[in-house]
Scaffold this motif. Structure first.
Motif, PDB file in Angstrom:
ATOM      1  N   UNK A  70       0.852  -1.198   0.000  1.00  0.00           N
ATOM      2  CA  UNK A  70       0.000   0.000   0.000  1.00  0.00           C
ATOM      3  C   UNK A  70       0.888   1.248   0.000  1.00  0.00           C
ATOM      4  N   UNK A  71       0.787   2.113  -0.998  1.00  0.00           N
ATOM      5  CA  UNK A  71       1.635   3.308  -1.061  1.00  0.00           C
ATOM      6  C   UNK A  71       1.463   4.240   0.134  1.00  0.00           C
ATOM      7  N   UNK A  72       0.326   4.141   0.801  1.00  0.00           N
ATOM      8  CA  UNK A  72       0.084   5.017   1.954  1.00  0.00           C
ATOM      9  C   UNK A  72       0.624   4.427   3.251  1.00  0.00           C
ATOM     10  N   UNK A  73       0.716   3.114   3.344  1.00  0.00           N
ATOM     11  CA  UNK A  73       1.157   2.460   4.573  1.00  0.00           C
ATOM     12  C   UNK A  73       2.548   1.845   4.466  1.00  0.00           C
ATOM     13  N   UNK A 115       6.321   1.710   3.852  1.00  0.00           N
ATOM     14  CA  UNK A 115       7.379   2.720   3.852  1.00  0.00           C
ATOM     15  C   UNK A 115       8.175   2.707   2.551  1.00  0.00           C
ATOM     16  N   UNK A 116       8.490   1.522   2.039  1.00  0.00           N
ATOM     17  CA  UNK A 116       9.327   1.434   0.849  1.00  0.00           C
ATOM     18  C   UNK A 116       8.616   2.006  -0.371  1.00  0.00           C
ATOM     19  N   UNK A 117       7.374   1.610  -0.590  1.00  0.00           N
ATOM     20  CA  UNK A 117       6.634   2.150  -1.732  1.00  0.00           C
ATOM     21  C   UNK A 117       6.351   3.637  -1.564  1.00  0.00           C
ATOM     22  N   UNK A 118       6.117   4.073  -0.335  1.00  0.00           N
ATOM     23  CA  UNK A 118       5.901   5.502  -0.078  1.00  0.00           C
ATOM     24  C   UNK A 118       7.145   6.301  -0.408  1.00  0.00           C
ATOM     25  N   UNK A 119       8.307   5.770  -0.017  1.00  0.00           N
ATOM     26  CA  UNK A 119       9.567   6.455  -0.295  1.00  0.00           C
ATOM     27  C   UNK A 119       9.830   6.530  -1.793  1.00  0.00           C
ATOM     28  N   UNK A 120       9.589   5.424  -2.497  1.00  0.00           N
ATOM     29  CA  UNK A 120       9.791   5.428  -3.943  1.00  0.00           C
ATOM     30  C   UNK A 120       8.852   6.421  -4.626  1.00  0.00           C
TER      31      UNK A 120
END
Length: 307
Positions: A139-142, A144-149
């Motif tokens: 989940x891009x909102x939860x 951390x790795x996808x949010x950072x990317x």
């Protein structure tokens, strides 16, 4: 006089050997006995089936799939972990700029870096698994790795990570390496501290660079420690149960992409109530582990260098 000497030695060794036999050797013997039965673990009786469980194991595709993943871990995790541990330890102890009256120095703040590297060792493996499970959250909102990317404009690199069959095992490998590399940084740093500084100073005065200093001096003098670390990391790589159980999709998924031998044994015993069959898996794991340890100690042996 000679007999008195042996009685003295036996007197000191008798109790530790008895304790070792009861709590270490005896469980292995009992596991082998159970592997020759169809014991379910729920009743007090079991039927002797001979080597039927081992025959089933030989023809079990799920077990071979789990063993293959353990081999991947066995190849990659020790190499990367020990290589990073050696590199960081060398930089912390020998990689600093030359200072006045000191030819060999570590990088500035090396004590702080040792603490940072070692910090994962004081965290429970369960907590580490939960932390990284949330970091890998797709989940891009939860996550951390996808949010950072996403924050740095690399949305194309966002992935399901643990939910992607081709990436799941690699993600778990990365966590396994991250959680253990700090221990080897401290271990190799302590071993390097015992190497006389005169050896490094003489090499540098003769024009040797850091590359040659590492491969011609540091690594040969640390080889015994590296060999021991290789066996220890190999045993860890053959385990991986806690990380896989907590982090993987449906314990071993997706589609068996992260299944490993200890997890297969656990599910067979406690989910399927086939303790006899699971014991056969345990014996197979013992054979694989002992074979790895013996081969490592045999082929990684070098002539001991005194200093």
């Amino acid at each position: 006089m000679q007999h008195g000497k042996y009685r003295f030695i036996v007197g000191f060794l008798a109790l530790p050997v008895i304790v070792y036999a009861i709590f270490v050797i005896s469980p292995f013997v009992q596991a082998f006995q159970i592997s020759l039965t169809d014991w379910s673990g729920l009743v007090g009786t079991a039927k002797f089936v001979g080597f039927e469980n081992f025959e089933r194991l030989w023809n079990n595709e799920d077990f071979w799939n789990a063993l293959r993943h353990n081999v991947y871990l066995l190849i990659a995790v020790p190499i990367v972990t020990l290589a990073l541990g050696l590199f960081f330890a060398f930089m912390l102890n020998v990689g600093g700029k030359r200072r006045k009256n000191e030819v060999i120095t570590g990088v500035a703040g090396s004590k702080f870096y040792r603490f940072v590297f070692f910090f994962p060792q004081v965290i429970s493996i369960t907590i580490i698994a939960v932390i990284w499970f949330n970091i890998y959250n797709p989940d891009p909102n939860d996550g951390m790795l996808n949010s950072l990317l996403g924050a740095v404009g690399l949305d194309s690199l966002q992935n399901a990570w643990l939910g992607e069959k081709s990436l799941a095992l690699l993600c778990i490998m990365a966590v396994m390496i991250w959680s253990h590399v700090g221990f080897y940084v401290v271990l190799f740093s302590a071993a390097m501290a015992s190497i006389p500084r005169d050896i490094y100073e003489a090499a540098l005065l003769d024009g040797a660079g850091r590359f040659h200093t590492f491969f011609r001096i540091t690594l040969p003098l640390l080889w015994d420690t590296v060999q021991t670390g290789w066996v220890y990391m190999g045993i860890i790589a053959l385990d991986g149960f806690a990380l896989v159980q907590i982090m993987s999709v449906n314990m071993g998924g997706p589609d068996g992409a992260t299944d490993v031998m200890p997890l297969r044994l656990y599910l067979t015993a406690f989910r399927d109530s086939q303790f006899g069959y699971a014991s056969a898996m345990g014996i197979a794991m013992l054979i694989v582990t002992m074979t790895f340890a013996v081969l490592t100690m045999r082929f990684a042996r070098r002539e001991r260098i005194e200093f």
